[in-house]
Write an enzyme that holds these catalytic residues in place. Sequence first.
Site, PDB file in Angstrom:
ATOM      1  N   THR A 282      -0.511 -22.692  19.362  1.00 19.84           N
ATOM      2  CA  THR A 282      -1.873 -22.264  19.778  1.00 19.84           C
ATOM      3  C   THR A 282      -2.514 -21.233  18.943  1.00 19.84           C
ATOM      4  O   THR A 282      -1.966 -20.588  18.255  1.00 19.84           O
ATOM      5  CB  THR A 282      -1.699 -21.857  21.103  1.00 19.84           C
ATOM      6  OG1 THR A 282      -3.026 -21.195  21.472  1.00 19.84           O
ATOM      7  CG2 THR A 282      -0.612 -20.426  21.284  1.00 19.84           C
TER       8      THR A 282
ATOM      9  N   THR B 112       1.464  -4.961   4.074  1.00 22.66           N
ATOM     10  CA  THR B 112       1.195  -5.284   5.558  1.00 22.66           C
ATOM     11  C   THR B 112       1.006  -6.698   5.657  1.00 22.66           C
ATOM     12  O   THR B 112       0.955  -7.497   6.612  1.00 22.66           O
ATOM     13  CB  THR B 112       0.319  -4.609   6.382  1.00 22.66           C
ATOM     14  OG1 THR B 112      -0.729  -4.223   5.347  1.00 22.66           O
ATOM     15  CG2 THR B 112       1.052  -2.958   6.435  1.00 22.66           C
TER      16      THR B 112
ATOM     17  N   THR C  75       0.808  -1.190  -0.047  1.00 22.25           N
ATOM     18  CA  THR C  75      -0.155  -0.090   0.120  1.00 22.25           C
ATOM     19  C   THR C  75       0.690   1.207   0.106  1.00 22.25           C
ATOM     20  O   THR C  75       0.418   2.145  -0.608  1.00 22.25           O
ATOM     21  CB  THR C  75      -0.801  -0.081   1.113  1.00 22.25           C
ATOM     22  OG1 THR C  75      -1.925  -1.354   1.099  1.00 22.25           O
ATOM     23  CG2 THR C  75      -1.748   1.324   1.294  1.00 22.25           C
TER      24      THR C  75
END
Length: 343
Positions: free
Chosen positions: A278, A90, A14
């Site tokens: 996890t 990102t 971006t």
Amino acid sequence: MQRPRILIIYTGGTIGMIEDPETHTLRPFNFDHLIDNVPKVRFLGYDIDHVQFAPPIDSSDMDPAKWGEICRIIEQNYSAYDGFVVLHGTDTMAYTASALSFMLDNLNKPVIITGSQLPIGEVRTDGEENLITALQIAAATRHNGDPMVTEVAILFEDYLWRGNRSTKMSADNFNAFRSNNYPQLARIGLGILFNEDALWRTPSRRPLNVRTDMDTAVTIVSVYPGITEEALRHQLSVPGVKGIVLKTYGAGNAPTAPWFEQAIADTTAKGVVVLNVTQCVNGSIHEGRYSAGDRLWRAGVISGQDITTEAAITKLMFLFGLGLGAEEVKHYLADSLCGEMTV
Ligand code: ASP
């Protein structure tokens, strides 16, 4: 005093995008457009060069071959520059940061990855500040003149995070990244306040060793209430798969139905490495805490401790890319290679 020499590697994202007049969607644009929007860069007084991906990409298209390209650019320019700033979208930034941390063995210069949530041409952009701060961090030195940062790190808005501990937390906020199991490496305010105790220090002064072979015969399987034996077995039996990140509940728990344990045991018995990670954003695997986790351990699953999913999958690619067998891979998974988990 010599002016800091920094190489910017512009991959896309971006930060450098502009709006397509026909479709009104954002698409990556070239580096000159990006840097023309940040005239302040000149006031830093650094010697800055750049290399650009041709064409620059949306980071959804990032892949192991392109990680190799970034690594080779760093390798070829390693002695000529004090630090490297990688401009990147990102969306997959945390995967790239994790992958580079493994691929750039013996790194002792800064590799600072940044990008932005708003394109650099927009009035309220976060890209200008992120780029300038990333350059300053890449140029920062300790009192003895050595580089302050000697690892792959993500700079975003108010914080510098260890790359292989980071996760994209928000699709909207300017503070888009976080490392939930490791402290910030620096806090950005009026100045840049480094958390020196948290920074990675390469134990040896061996030369940079770049290893770009990543083996993609790996996958991620996430458990959820209602998962069927058929769905589980299907996902565990991707042809040729060598390593699986198994995303479990809480401290590493999974359904206690005998078929679940059996499906996992059948997979590990074939020599496939299954790494327990996890689903929680914070905390660690403790397989022995509940019998629901203990069963996985009995089925041959390895504990990923507090590693992120991004670091887990790229670490598997890296270890199998070295040509290691399952037992050796398991050995290295139990250890931290470059600060990716708390041992
Ligand atoms: N889709 C963009 C990318 O990852 C998003 C961003 O840069 O923030 O390239």
